[in-house]
Design an enzyme around this catalytic site. Structure first.
Site, PDB file in Angstrom:
ATOM      1  N   LYS A 102       0.817  -1.230   0.000  1.00 37.69           N
ATOM      2  CA  LYS A 102       0.000   0.000   0.000  1.00 37.69           C
ATOM      3  C   LYS A 102       0.846   1.273   0.000  1.00 37.69           C
ATOM      4  O   LYS A 102       2.030   1.258   0.328  1.00 37.69           O
ATOM      5  CB  LYS A 102      -0.976  -0.028   1.179  1.00 37.69           C
ATOM      6  CG  LYS A 102      -2.126  -0.990   0.885  1.00 37.69           C
ATOM      7  CD  LYS A 102      -3.271  -0.893   1.832  1.00 37.69           C
ATOM      8  CE  LYS A 102      -4.381  -1.836   1.326  1.00 37.69           C
ATOM      9  NZ  LYS A 102      -5.423  -2.063   2.306  1.00 37.69           N
TER      10      LYS A 102
ATOM     11  N   ARG B 291      -3.864 -10.046   4.637  1.00 41.46           N
ATOM     12  CA  ARG B 291      -4.237 -10.071   3.209  1.00 41.46           C
ATOM     13  C   ARG B 291      -3.038  -9.577   2.424  1.00 41.46           C
ATOM     14  O   ARG B 291      -2.665  -8.412   2.546  1.00 41.46           O
ATOM     15  CB  ARG B 291      -5.456  -9.163   3.020  1.00 41.46           C
ATOM     16  CG  ARG B 291      -6.021  -9.149   1.617  1.00 41.46           C
ATOM     17  CD  ARG B 291      -7.202  -8.182   1.548  1.00 41.46           C
ATOM     18  NE  ARG B 291      -7.755  -8.133   0.206  1.00 41.46           N
ATOM     19  CZ  ARG B 291      -7.239  -7.413  -0.795  1.00 41.46           C
ATOM     20  NH1 ARG B 291      -6.170  -6.664  -0.589  1.00 41.46           N
ATOM     21  NH2 ARG B 291      -7.791  -7.443  -1.992  1.00 41.46           N
TER      22      ARG B 291
HETATM   23  N1  HH2 Z   1      -7.425  -3.690   0.680  1.00 44.51           N
HETATM   24  C1  HH2 Z   1      -7.731  -3.689  -0.628  1.00 44.51           C
HETATM   25  C2  HH2 Z   1      -8.855  -4.386  -1.099  1.00 44.51           C
HETATM   26  N2  HH2 Z   1      -9.635  -5.100  -0.250  1.00 44.51           N
HETATM   27  N3  HH2 Z   1     -10.116  -5.852   1.923  1.00 44.51           N
HETATM   28  C3  HH2 Z   1      -9.832  -5.874   3.244  1.00 44.51           C
HETATM   29  N4  HH2 Z   1     -10.591  -6.568   4.082  1.00 44.51           N
HETATM   30  N5  HH2 Z   1      -8.757  -5.188   3.751  1.00 44.51           N
HETATM   31  C4  HH2 Z   1      -7.931  -4.446   2.959  1.00 44.51           C
HETATM   32  O1  HH2 Z   1      -6.983  -3.818   3.488  1.00 44.51           O
HETATM   33  C5  HH2 Z   1      -8.199  -4.407   1.556  1.00 44.51           C
HETATM   34  C6  HH2 Z   1      -9.330  -5.128   1.077  1.00 44.51           C
HETATM   35  C7  HH2 Z   1      -6.875  -2.934  -1.592  1.00 44.51           C
HETATM   36  O2  HH2 Z   1      -5.844  -3.721  -2.104  1.00 44.51           O
HETATM   37  P1  HH2 Z   1      -5.845  -4.406  -3.568  1.00 44.51           P
HETATM   38  O3  HH2 Z   1      -6.968  -5.359  -3.709  1.00 44.51           O
HETATM   39  O4  HH2 Z   1      -4.520  -4.989  -3.848  1.00 44.51           O
HETATM   40  O5  HH2 Z   1      -6.001  -3.192  -4.566  1.00 44.51           O
HETATM   41  P2  HH2 Z   1      -7.220  -2.683  -5.437  1.00 44.51           P
HETATM   42  O6  HH2 Z   1      -8.286  -2.232  -4.491  1.00 44.51           O
HETATM   43  O7  HH2 Z   1      -6.619  -1.561  -6.249  1.00 44.51           O
HETATM   44  O8  HH2 Z   1      -7.699  -3.829  -6.286  1.00 44.51           O
END
Ligand code: HH2
Length: 258
Positions: free
Chosen positions: A203, A237
């Site tokens: 992040k 995660r």
């Molecule tokens: N962070 C992201 C997405 N979903 N869900 C939970 N429970 N906690 C988190 O910290 C979280 C989440 C964001 O990360 P990522 O899926 O890699 O990115 P993007 O939202 O750009 O797909």
């Protein structure tokens, strides 16, 4: 929990696994690396992201779930849309991961009607604008109170406490200082009486601290995951499963010897 983003625009791996074939191959790799759960998402919630239609999200997520259902690990669906939650549960998902903590109309009922687990996450604002000016009087208290209210609402709807996981939502309407305060005080979230999940992987906060681009934040992500587990997270995660597992193996060996 290994992240499978079936998206063209996720912040660290957007477009790498946007086709069903690529996403399924990536998921298999994460299972080999030792993921205990896979989180499959079809909508980026990165700061500034545009919402995705139900049809498009469905088209991205369901074929991947279908291809992976019945494999060695439980599958989580990362969505805020109740209709997709229901369809993913019918397709074999064992968990709903909702960055809006089941606040959409009917979301509580969809999960309550099923036997699956749920992750309730805190976010201030909406992905489109949440990083413009995040503000709290006391970030730890406010996030904790929000999650306590959502756990209570879930229980009232008929979702047993054992099925619930809470997540402070690192980076979702939070400055670096807010994120660090939450990481430092993660132990205080144990009093919610539910499992704790943390998502710090790659992040922006880690970019701010190291000066590195998302794909070069593996070392920082592993450090953050280890700190989260040390401070009470039961689920982390992550994008980099093998590296995280190695770090946690060392931590676990130390704990077992205590
Ligand atoms: N962070 C992201 C997405 N979903 N869900 C939970 N429970 N906690 C988190 O910290 C979280 C989440 C964001 O990360 P990522 O899926 O890699 O990115 P993007 O939202 O750009 O797909």
């Amino acid at each position: 929990m290994g992240v499978v983003n079936v998206t063209p625009d996720s912040f660290s791996d957007g477009s790498l696994y946007a086709s069903t074939e690529q996403a399924v191959a990536h998921a298999r790799r994460l299972i080999e690396e030792g993921a205990d759960i896979l989180d499959i998402g079809g909508e980026s919630t990165r700061p500034g992201a545009a919402p995705v239609s139900l049809d498009e999200e469905r088209r991205r997520v369901l074929p991947v779930l279908d291809a992976l259902a019945g494999r060695a690990v439980p599958l989580s669906v990362d969505t805020r849309k109740p209709a997709l939650m229901a369809e993913a549960i019918a397709a074999g998902a064992a968990m709903v991961n909702d960055v809006t903590a089941l606040t959409a109309p009917a979301a509580l009922e969809v999960v309550a009607r099923s036997p699956v687990a749920v992750c309730l996450m805190h976010m201030q604002g909406e992905p489109g604008t949440m990083q413009e000016n995040p503000a709290y009087q006391d970030v730890v208290r406010e996030v904790r109170e929000f999650l306590a209210q959502r756990v209570a609402a879930a229980e009232r709807a008929g979702i047993a406490r054992e099925r619930i996981v809470a997540d402070p939502g690192f980076g979702f309407g939070k400055t670096v200082e807010h994120n660090l305060a939450l990481l430092r005080s993660l132990g205080e979230f144990r009093s919610l009486g539910v499992g704790l999940m943390a998502g710090l992987s790659r992040k922006a906060m880690l970019g701010r601290l190291t000066g590195r681009d998302p794909r070069d934040r593996v070392h920082a992500s592993v450090a953050a995951a280890l700190l989260a587990v040390q401070n009470g997270a039961q689920i982390v995660r992550v994008h980099d499963v093998a590296a995280t597992r190695d770090a946690l193996a060392v931590w676990q060996a130390m704990k077992n010897d205590e």
